[in-house]
Design a protein around this motif. Structure first.
Motif, PDB file in Angstrom:
ATOM      1  N   LEU A 247      20.088  10.912 -11.024  1.00 50.81           N
ATOM      2  CA  LEU A 247      19.455  11.806 -11.296  1.00 50.81           C
ATOM      3  C   LEU A 247      18.721  11.571 -12.414  1.00 50.81           C
ATOM      4  CD1 LEU A 247      22.367  14.499 -12.104  1.00 50.81           C
ATOM      5  CD2 LEU A 247      20.973  14.250 -10.031  1.00 50.81           C
ATOM      6  N   ASN A 250      16.562  14.974 -17.471  1.00 46.42           N
ATOM      7  CA  ASN A 250      16.684  16.263 -17.532  1.00 46.42           C
ATOM      8  C   ASN A 250      17.928  16.826 -16.850  1.00 46.42           C
ATOM      9  OD1 ASN A 250      14.627  16.516 -19.314  1.00 46.42           O
ATOM     10  ND2 ASN A 250      13.161  17.178 -17.745  1.00 46.42           N
ATOM     11  N   ASP A 251      17.955  16.579 -15.525  1.00 44.00           N
ATOM     12  CA  ASP A 251      19.053  16.821 -14.493  1.00 44.00           C
ATOM     13  C   ASP A 251      20.617  16.474 -15.364  1.00 44.00           C
ATOM     14  OD1 ASP A 251      17.406  18.185 -12.864  1.00 44.00           O
ATOM     15  OD2 ASP A 251      17.329  16.401 -11.648  1.00 44.00           O
ATOM     16  N   THR A 252      20.482  14.973 -15.797  1.00 36.48           N
ATOM     17  CA  THR A 252      21.691  14.537 -16.386  1.00 36.48           C
ATOM     18  C   THR A 252      21.994  15.711 -17.654  1.00 36.48           C
ATOM     19  OG1 THR A 252      21.273  12.385 -15.584  1.00 36.48           O
ATOM     20  CG2 THR A 252      22.657  12.549 -17.660  1.00 36.48           C
TER      21      THR A 252
END
Length: 409
Positions: A247, A250-252
């Motif tokens: 990931l 941002n996704d994390t």
């Protein structure tokens, strides 16, 4: 100081609002490090190890200050002590702005950490002194949910206002807000009743508390309440999603925010269970810890676990770890009113000290298994965390004082 005050009275709403802000300020400052860290690293030219120490020093100060805080709260009451230490927090926040070196920033964070040390214990004291014992667990859970908004504000919203106004202006605003909160608490909180002459004082020392068999199961489980949550939400959750599931940052961050929401919602759920369910706290605590252990073991023994099932398991683990809500409620019941501050401090010392222990051990396992693929390394680390929770839980299950605590309040 027993009370039958209703939740809907004006004084009750003032106390509850104060508790929300107390818990929220602590959550905010503990979570804000992830946002201000890169800013400080650039401005003060900090190395990685220096940055890590700057961010973590408030936890160290928190542990050291707990015994002192608990004694002061028991002796002088929450009104004076909470107000005074919030002013110290405001001073520490303001001092960060004027730091011009690594040492200066450390000193500022030490002052800030000293001010923060009153938060959790002060909240427990306010709830215990102002509401009936049978409402304590529910109200504590509610405060975890509402006050948790402070932690959420320390994520994307904090990054936004820092980009918009600069971190120094934001910290000036925080210092002003904290000072105003201190003055409001001093003006509105219930005063300690005047001592009657010739009334014998009951002195309960930390040694007395440590020798109390009713506290042993509570302090044992304290070691595995906050630490597993913070190990994931405060450090290793991000690297796990990046290394194993690929990931982006941002996704994390979105998954980490989801996990933080788990801690907020579960606070109210456990509070409602404690207030309105006939299920014993002993059963609730053991069931929740077992669910947490099972979630970690599924991750441990499932190869090629997809992203969303892995995230769901961690969400459920973090949710279940909020069994500290009934655990704290049990502490409030078995400890006399005159020692609630010191007993809460003992609990906090153990729970907070476990946080770096879990984080460091998790990192050691990842580092020592770096010849394996990333997923295998993290599987071993998650399995070790499950074992760390399992051992105290098994001991707790067979402790007579856990099953049948003696109520002394």
């Amino acid at each position: 100081m027993p009370t039958n005050r209703t939740l809907l009275s004006l004084q009750s709403l003032v106390v509850l609002t104060t508790c929300v802000f107390l818990f929220g300020m602590g959550q905010f400052h503990r979570a804000a490090g992830a946002i201000v860290a890169p800013v400080w690293q650039e401005q003060f030219a900090l190395s990685a190890d220096q940055l890590g120490f700057v961010i973590s020093v408030i936890f160290i100060v928190n542990i050291v200050a707990q015994g002192f805080i608990g004694t002061l709260l028991d002796k002088y009451g929450p009104r004076l002590i909470i107000s005074a230490f919030l002013l110290i927090l405001a001073l520490g926040t303001l001092t960060c702005i004027y730091a011009n070196s690594f040492i200066g920033l450390i000193i500022a964070r030490i002052v800030l950490g000293a001010g923060l040390s009153v938060g959790g214990v002060g909240m427990y004291m306010l709830l215990a002194r102002n509401f009936p014992a049978n409402q304590f667990g529910f109200l504590n859970g509610l405060m975890v949910t509402l006050g948790g908004v402070g932690g959420l504000f320390a994520t994307y919203p904090l990054a936004f206002v820092i980009n918009r106004f600069g971190w120094t202006n934001v910290y000036i605003g925080l210092a002003i807000f904290t000072s105003v909160l201190a003055l409001v608490i001093f003006a509105t909180a219930q005063k300690e009743p005047a001592e009657k002459p010739n009334t014998p004082k009951t002195h309960i020392s930390f040694l007395n508390l440590l020798s109390d068999k009713n506290l042993h199961p509570i302090l044992l489980m304290a070691f595995v309440t906050w630490a597993p949550i913070t190990c994931i939400t405060g450090l290793w959750g991000g690297p796990y999603f990046k290394a194993v599931h690929g990931l982006s940052l941002n996704d994390t961050g979105l998954f980490q925010m989801l996990f933080f929401c788990a801690t907020m919602t579960s606070g109210t759920v456990f509070g409602l269970i404690d207030r309105y369910s006939s299920i014993s706290r002993y059963t609730v605590i053991l069931t929740a810890s077992l669910i947490s252990i099972i979630c970690l073991l599924i991750i441990t023994f499932t190869n090629d676990l997809p992203l969303y099932p892995a995230a769901a398991l961690l969400f459920m683990m973090i949710f279940s770890q909020q069994f500290y809500v009934p655990l704290i409620a049990q502490l409030r019941d078995v400890v006399p009113d005159a020692a609630i501050g010191r007993a809460s401090s003992l609990y906090t010392i153990i729970a907070v000290a476990a946080i770096p222990t879990f984080q460091i051990l998790f990192g050691i396992i990842i580092q020592s298994t770096n010849t394996l693929d990333a997923e295998s390394s993290y599987q071993i680390a998650f399995g070790s965390m499950a074992l760390l929770i399992l051992i105290p839980s098994v001991i707790y299950a067979f402790m007579p004082s856990a099953q049948n605590p003696q109520y002394t309040s």
